[in-house]
Design an enzyme around this catalytic site. Structure first.
Site: not given
Ligand code: GAR
Length: 213
Positions: A78, A103-104, A106, A122, A154, A156, A158
């Site tokens: 990682r 979705m990862r 950092l 978010h 930051d 954490g 979200d």
């Molecule tokens: C979005 O709704 C974004 O807020 C969410 O993934 C979607 C991506 O949509 N992100 C998360 O849930 C992060 N925790 P997209 O690929 O169509 O832009």
């Protein structure tokens, strides 16, 4: 800004955006549509993904924007992956880094490197329903209003200072997909507006209070 022949030219002061995305990339698509207007004040100069199958790659290609895949599968751990993604982003010399469906998590070193310039979107009204399933969790909780949040990142999950939010009602009969699609309509508008304002007017942070302009 226009040339004498009426063609728009790129503003030299446009802020450089690097967008990180893992999935379909509709938020990236919205930013790419906005950046064609020189008055927008920001330009996507690079797209970085952890997912070789991300739709974001096709969107970047079609827009003539450079993209890089930094897949965890190509790194021994990682920490090495995090260094890889940090360097991939740095190559583009970003003014701001936008997590648009990335979705990862950092590493703290990445967050510190781009502190105050790292923006996430978010699909819930933070601080409610952080994490990877913000829409599902809001629905399961039975809230009647949810929405989306653009915030600084930051260390954490979200938890960073909130920049802007938009509310979306939960309708009777909504399932996760239906609600998420409606949230994404609001989210794309909020992200484009917020990032453009940040680029044009600057971002001022005092503790958890964030002001644009
Ligand atoms: C979005 O709704 C974004 O807020 C969410 O993934 C979607 C991506 O949509 N992100 C998360 O849930 C992060 N925790 P997209 O690929 O169509 O832009």
């Amino acid at each position: 800004m226009q040339t004498p022949s009426g063609h728009p030219v790129e503003s030299t002061s446009a802020k450089r955006l690097v967008v990180l995305a893992s999935g379909g990339g509709s938020n990236l698509a919205a930013l790419l549509a906005a950046h064609d207007d020189a008055a927008y004040g920001a330009r996507v100069v690079g797209v970085v993904t952890d997912n070789p199958a991300a739709g974001a790659l096709d969107l970047a290609h079609d827009a003539g924007v450079a993209s890089v895949v930094v897949s965890p599968k190509d790194f021994h751990d990682r920490s090495a992956w995090n260094d890889g993604i940090s360097e991939a982003v740095a190559v583009f010399l970003p003014d701001y880094v936008v997590l648009a469906g990335f979705m990862r998590i950092l590493a703290p070193s990445f967050v510190r490197r781009y502190e105050g310039r790292l923006v996430n979107t978010h699909p819930a009204l933070l601080p409610s329903f952080p994490g990877a399933h913000g829409v599902r969790d809001a629905l399961a909780h039975g809230v009647k209003v949810t929405g989306c949040t653009v915030h600084l990142v930051d260390e954490g999950v979200d938890t960073g200072p909130i920049i802007a939010q938009s509310a979306v009602p939960v309708l009777d009969g909504d399932d996760e997909g239906m609600l998420h699609e409606r949230i994404k309509i609001a989210e794309r508008a909020l992200l484009v507006e917020t990032v453009g304002r940040i680029a044009r007017e600057g971002l001022y942070v005092a503790g958890r209070q964030v002001t644009i302009g």
